[in-house]
Enzyme design. Structure first.
Site, PDB file in Angstrom:
ATOM      1  N   HIS A 158      30.777  18.096  27.980  1.00  0.00           N
ATOM      2  CA  HIS A 158      31.289  18.731  27.046  1.00  0.00           C
ATOM      3  C   HIS A 158      32.047  20.306  28.166  1.00  0.00           C
ATOM      4  CE1 HIS A 158      32.638  20.868  23.119  1.00  0.00           C
ATOM      5  NE2 HIS A 158      33.096  19.497  22.724  1.00  0.00           N
ATOM      6  N   PHE A 159      32.227  20.721  28.440  1.00  0.00           N
ATOM      7  CA  PHE A 159      33.642  19.865  29.778  1.00  0.00           C
ATOM      8  C   PHE A 159      32.764  19.868  30.975  1.00  0.00           C
ATOM      9  CE2 PHE A 159      35.566  20.466  25.772  1.00  0.00           C
ATOM     10  CZ  PHE A 159      36.337  19.768  25.471  1.00  0.00           C
TER      11      PHE A 159
END
Length: 140
Positions: free
Chosen positions: A48-49
């Site tokens: 993420h991410f």
């Protein structure tokens, strides 16, 4: 000031889900202020991410709830109990939280009736609002 060991004596959360590093101030049953040092080593940043690590908003809300739980479970009658989510209202996300930032977490208990209550919570980074919400809890 409460460190990790003192926090773990109050709430049941443990690594990797303990999202509060310290409690700077608290008044049992009324309010608490804590901090989360956001590091690149957090397990959620793997996905993420990968190209732009951002702390998930739901985890910011969880960190706020943990700070509120310290306040409510510090009451003598609640020691040894668990605080559960009953609801999340008016959640807003204003600033993305990234590795290297210090997340300030504040929760004030604004309503209580029996084992149910509501906390008004805000998360900030360098004085800028990152997230806010009203969190309903139940003590079990």
């Amino acid at each position: 000031m409460l460190g990790i060991k003192e926090i773990q004596e109050i709430i049941p959360h443990r690594h990797p889900f303990l999202l509060v590093d310290c409690i700077e101030e608290f008044e049992p049953g009324v309010r608490a202020v804590g901090y989360k040092c956001v590091t690149y080593n957090e397990p959620f940043f793997q996905g993420h991410f990968p190209a732009e690590p951002v702390m998930p908003g739901v985890l910011i809300i969880e960190a706020l709830a943990q700070v509120g739980t310290v306040a409510i479970l510090s009451l003598e009658e609640n020691k040894g109990k668990i605080g559960y989510f009953g609801g999340i209202d008016k959640a807003k996300f204003k600033h993305k939280v990234i590795p290297g930032e210090m997340l300030k977490l504040e929760c004030e208990i604004i309503k209580r009736k029996g084992p149910v209550g509501v906390g008004r919570a805000i998360a900030t980074v360098d004085g800028k609002l990152a997230a806010s919400a009203e969190l309903t809890f139940m003590i079990g």
